[in-house]
Design an enzyme around this catalytic site. Structure first.
Site, PDB file in Angstrom:
ATOM      1  N   GLY A 244      -0.896  13.519  27.507  1.00  0.00           N
ATOM      2  CA  GLY A 244      -1.324  14.545  28.206  1.00  0.00           C
ATOM      3  C   GLY A 244      -2.038  15.454  27.526  1.00  0.00           C
ATOM      4  O   GLY A 244      -3.017  16.414  28.027  1.00  0.00           O
ATOM      5  N   GLU A 278       0.989   8.636  23.925  1.00  0.00           N
ATOM      6  CA  GLU A 278       0.885   8.307  24.704  1.00  0.00           C
ATOM      7  C   GLU A 278      -0.448   8.932  25.071  1.00  0.00           C
ATOM      8  O   GLU A 278      -0.580   8.887  26.147  1.00  0.00           O
ATOM      9  CB  GLU A 278       1.908   7.443  25.726  1.00  0.00           C
ATOM     10  CG  GLU A 278       2.749   6.897  25.715  1.00  0.00           C
ATOM     11  CD  GLU A 278       3.830   6.798  27.053  1.00  0.00           C
ATOM     12  OE1 GLU A 278       3.178   7.329  28.288  1.00  0.00           O
ATOM     13  OE2 GLU A 278       5.105   6.028  26.732  1.00  0.00           O
ATOM     14  N   PRO A 279      -1.652   8.823  23.693  1.00  0.00           N
ATOM     15  CA  PRO A 279      -2.497   9.677  24.081  1.00  0.00           C
ATOM     16  C   PRO A 279      -3.405   8.556  24.862  1.00  0.00           C
ATOM     17  O   PRO A 279      -3.487   6.984  24.911  1.00  0.00           O
ATOM     18  CB  PRO A 279      -3.012  10.183  22.522  1.00  0.00           C
ATOM     19  CG  PRO A 279      -2.211   9.207  21.687  1.00  0.00           C
ATOM     20  CD  PRO A 279      -1.165   8.458  22.434  1.00  0.00           C
ATOM     21  N   GLY A 280      -3.844   8.796  25.819  1.00  0.00           N
ATOM     22  CA  GLY A 280      -5.010   9.040  26.627  1.00  0.00           C
ATOM     23  C   GLY A 280      -6.368   9.136  26.460  1.00  0.00           C
ATOM     24  O   GLY A 280      -7.728   8.279  25.851  1.00  0.00           O
ATOM     25  N   ARG A 281      -6.757  10.002  27.463  1.00  0.00           N
ATOM     26  CA  ARG A 281      -7.903  11.143  27.045  1.00  0.00           C
ATOM     27  C   ARG A 281      -8.224  10.963  26.315  1.00  0.00           C
ATOM     28  O   ARG A 281      -9.685  11.273  25.491  1.00  0.00           O
ATOM     29  CB  ARG A 281      -7.655  12.254  28.524  1.00  0.00           C
ATOM     30  CG  ARG A 281      -8.659  12.712  28.484  1.00  0.00           C
ATOM     31  CD  ARG A 281      -8.807  13.619  29.469  1.00  0.00           C
ATOM     32  NE  ARG A 281      -7.797  13.317  30.620  1.00  0.00           N
ATOM     33  CZ  ARG A 281      -7.630  13.907  31.975  1.00  0.00           C
ATOM     34  NH1 ARG A 281      -9.392  13.269  32.269  1.00  0.00           N
ATOM     35  NH2 ARG A 281      -6.692  13.471  32.222  1.00  0.00           N
ATOM     36  N   ARG A 317     -13.955  10.559  39.246  1.00  0.00           N
ATOM     37  CA  ARG A 317     -13.829  11.957  38.756  1.00  0.00           C
ATOM     38  C   ARG A 317     -14.117  13.198  39.321  1.00  0.00           C
ATOM     39  O   ARG A 317     -13.466  14.042  40.355  1.00  0.00           O
ATOM     40  CB  ARG A 317     -13.443  11.939  37.118  1.00  0.00           C
ATOM     41  CG  ARG A 317     -12.889  11.708  36.241  1.00  0.00           C
ATOM     42  CD  ARG A 317     -12.665  11.831  35.085  1.00  0.00           C
ATOM     43  NE  ARG A 317     -11.179  12.277  34.986  1.00  0.00           N
ATOM     44  CZ  ARG A 317     -11.073  13.814  35.129  1.00  0.00           C
ATOM     45  NH1 ARG A 317     -12.595  14.023  34.417  1.00  0.00           N
ATOM     46  NH2 ARG A 317     -10.602  14.655  34.904  1.00  0.00           N
ATOM     47  N   CYS A 347     -23.062   7.011  50.610  1.00  0.00           N
ATOM     48  CA  CYS A 347     -22.725   6.795  51.698  1.00  0.00           C
ATOM     49  C   CYS A 347     -22.276   8.312  52.311  1.00  0.00           C
ATOM     50  O   CYS A 347     -21.209   8.421  53.056  1.00  0.00           O
ATOM     51  CB  CYS A 347     -23.456   6.155  53.025  1.00  0.00           C
ATOM     52  SG  CYS A 347     -21.951   4.880  52.904  1.00  0.00           S
ATOM     53  N   GLU A 348     -21.225   9.597  51.171  1.00  0.00           N
ATOM     54  CA  GLU A 348     -20.633  10.127  51.717  1.00  0.00           C
ATOM     55  C   GLU A 348     -21.273  11.029  51.012  1.00  0.00           C
ATOM     56  O   GLU A 348     -21.717  12.057  50.048  1.00  0.00           O
ATOM     57  CB  GLU A 348     -19.691   9.444  50.593  1.00  0.00           C
ATOM     58  CG  GLU A 348     -19.355   8.663  51.473  1.00  0.00           C
ATOM     59  CD  GLU A 348     -17.331   8.155  50.761  1.00  0.00           C
ATOM     60  OE1 GLU A 348     -17.073   9.462  50.711  1.00  0.00           O
ATOM     61  OE2 GLU A 348     -17.354   7.638  50.773  1.00  0.00           O
ATOM     62  N   TYR A 376     -11.260   7.659  31.723  1.00  0.00           N
ATOM     63  CA  TYR A 376     -11.162   7.421  33.437  1.00  0.00           C
ATOM     64  C   TYR A 376     -11.880   7.559  33.684  1.00  0.00           C
ATOM     65  O   TYR A 376     -12.393   8.125  35.713  1.00  0.00           O
ATOM     66  CB  TYR A 376     -10.043   8.787  34.100  1.00  0.00           C
ATOM     67  CG  TYR A 376      -8.619   8.857  32.871  1.00  0.00           C
ATOM     68  CD1 TYR A 376      -7.654   7.974  33.155  1.00  0.00           C
ATOM     69  CD2 TYR A 376      -8.377   9.604  31.982  1.00  0.00           C
ATOM     70  CE1 TYR A 376      -6.176   7.695  32.864  1.00  0.00           C
ATOM     71  CE2 TYR A 376      -7.127   9.562  31.488  1.00  0.00           C
ATOM     72  CZ  TYR A 376      -5.841   8.534  32.316  1.00  0.00           C
ATOM     73  OH  TYR A 376      -5.420   8.759  31.294  1.00  0.00           O
TER      74      TYR A 376
END
Ligand code: LLP
Length: 424
Positions: A244, A278-281, A317, A347-348, A376
């Site tokens: 986190g 548990e570091p990710g980002r 994101r 196309c959005e 991510y």
């Protein structure tokens, strides 16, 4: 230079110009800095080394959902990291990158039978159990394989943490973890299970957590629970305190790691357990950019659109979380600036990276870097609109290499089958 930097009015990653990478490999392309990732790992590790006693240094299990390219995994494995996995695929990646299975922890609310069996077979460190039916499932599979499964229970502390409601995981209403009461029940059930070895607790409250206070609010529940579990005769020898940790997307004031480490030393260390994080980002987020070319400038009565070749399928994101990503021109033109909406070709209307951004006056063919895209980004990319997955390049000082070539259109179509009954 480490990471994204500017030289002679051009953007570089380490010592390699993004212009050169676009020329060689085309766009859209993810470009990552190996030295940045290494530096992040070492920063976190040294904050902990300073604050925590030698025998309580945490095992840093990289949450590889953030970016699971094998080259990135290998880089972190070389640094001595462990791995947090959420699927059989991530287990395969971890093993392929050479991680010691005893440094791999398996999390997630929906562990499937084959995933549990393969993790047991590999001999991973632990399962972070998210429900009592999952505990029973693991016992069943472990018994059939005659293997012992080491588990910790994920506690839901009922605390809101994280930068966006879709990535906050620690509230009572979230699908994650179990209540204090169920933790006790789980430990009790585990005692009677022949192939389960329950050894502790885990907690992960969300992503982009900016203050030690938010962590404290959730984790200060632990000492009482650990003491009560021990009083009932249960073993609590491991605490997994999750990830986190935040990165900069805009102008955020980051978590003070030294204060965080001091807090871990004050609250977690006295509980005399092994510690896992548990570091990710944090490890990879600011290491990477998504490199795009401007296809068209479209000026309407209201807006100036920069239409890029990259789109929401490459980096979702902004569309999914209204996330802010800083955006820069790769070559600074020295001309005036203009306000643009920066969009992709999908196309959005949701395929919008940013609105009302001031950039140097831009022309078709110019290169645009979307920053802080190392986490991510590629890992959430898709083939929407039958757009091939982008290429990935890793830069390390003066060196660079393709760590995943751009997907081909043949690869996109290869697995579709027109059944015989339609072949008229
Ligand atoms: N551990 C567990 C159990 C997790 O669920 C997560 C992330 C992490 C660790 C790593 O969290 P981090 O250190 O990266 O904040 N796709 C979203 C983020 C989803 C995070 C999911 N779980 C985004 O792009 O912001």
């Amino acid at each position: 230079m480490i990471g994204l930097n500017e030289k002679d009015s051009q953007l570089y990653i380490d010592n390699v110009s993004l212009g050169k990478i676009a020329e060689e490999f085309g766009t859209p392309t993810y470009v990552y800095s190996a030295s940045h990732i290494r530096a992040q790992y070492q920063k976190l590790q040294s904050s902990m080394a300073k604050a925590l006693p030698k025998n309580r240094q945490p095992l840093l299990c990289y949450a590889c959902k953030a970016n699971s390219n094998l080259a990135i995994l290998k880089l972190l494995q070389n640094e001595g990291a462990g791995l947090e996995i959420v699927s059989e695929g991530e287990l395969m990646r971890g093993l392929a990158a050479g991680f010691d299975p005893q440094k791999i922890v398996s999390t997630g609310v929906g562990k499937q039978a084959s995933e549990i069996a393969n993790a047991l077979e590999a001999g991973i460190r632990q399962f972070n159990v998210e429900s009592l039916p999952e505990l029973e499932h693991i016992q069943q599979i472990a018994a059939a394989m005659n293997q012992s499964a080491t588990v910790v229970f994920r506690l839901n502390p009922d605390v809101s943490g994280g930068g966006h409601h879709k990535i906050s995981t620690g509230r009572k209403r979230d699908k994650f973890g179990i209540s204090r009461e169920q933790v006790f029940k789980g430990f009790q059930m585990a005692k009677d299970m022949s192939h389960i070895h329950a050894v502790g607790l885990s907690m992960h409250i969300g992503s982009q957590v900016f203050t030690v206070e938010t962590f404290r609010h959730a984790f200060e529940k632990l000492p009482e629970i650990v003491a009560a579990l021990r009083a009932e005769g249960h073993t609590v020898s491991r605490l997994d305190i999750g990830g986190g940790f935040p990165i900069v997307y805009k102008d955020e004031k980051l978590l003070d790691f030294d204060a965080y480490a001091t807090w871990v030393n004050d609250i977690i260390v006295p509980l005399e357990t092994d510690i896992i994080m548990e570091p990710g980002r944090y490890m990879v987020g600011n290491s990477g950019i998504l490199l795009n070319e401007v296809l068209y400038i479209k000026e309407t009565a209201d807006r100036n659109f920069l239409i890029l070749d990259g789109a929401m399928n490459d980096l979702i994101r902004p569309t999914l979380y209204e996330a802010y990503h800083d955006i820069e021109a790769v070559r600074k033109s020295g001309k005036g600036t203009k306000t643009y909406d920066i969009v992709g070709p999908v196309c959005e209307t949701g395929d919008t990276f940013a609105t009302d951004r001031e950039l140097p006056e831009t022309q078709a063919g110019d290169l645009i870097a979307i920053k802080s895209a190392g986490a991510y980004g590629f890992s959430m990319a898709s083939n929407y609109n039958t757009r091939p997955l982008p290429a990935e390049i890793l830069v390390d000082g003066d060196e660079y290499a393709v760590i995943r070539p751009r997907q081909t259109l043949e690869e996109c179509l290869r697995n579709d089958i027109i059944p015989e009954f339609l072949q008229k």
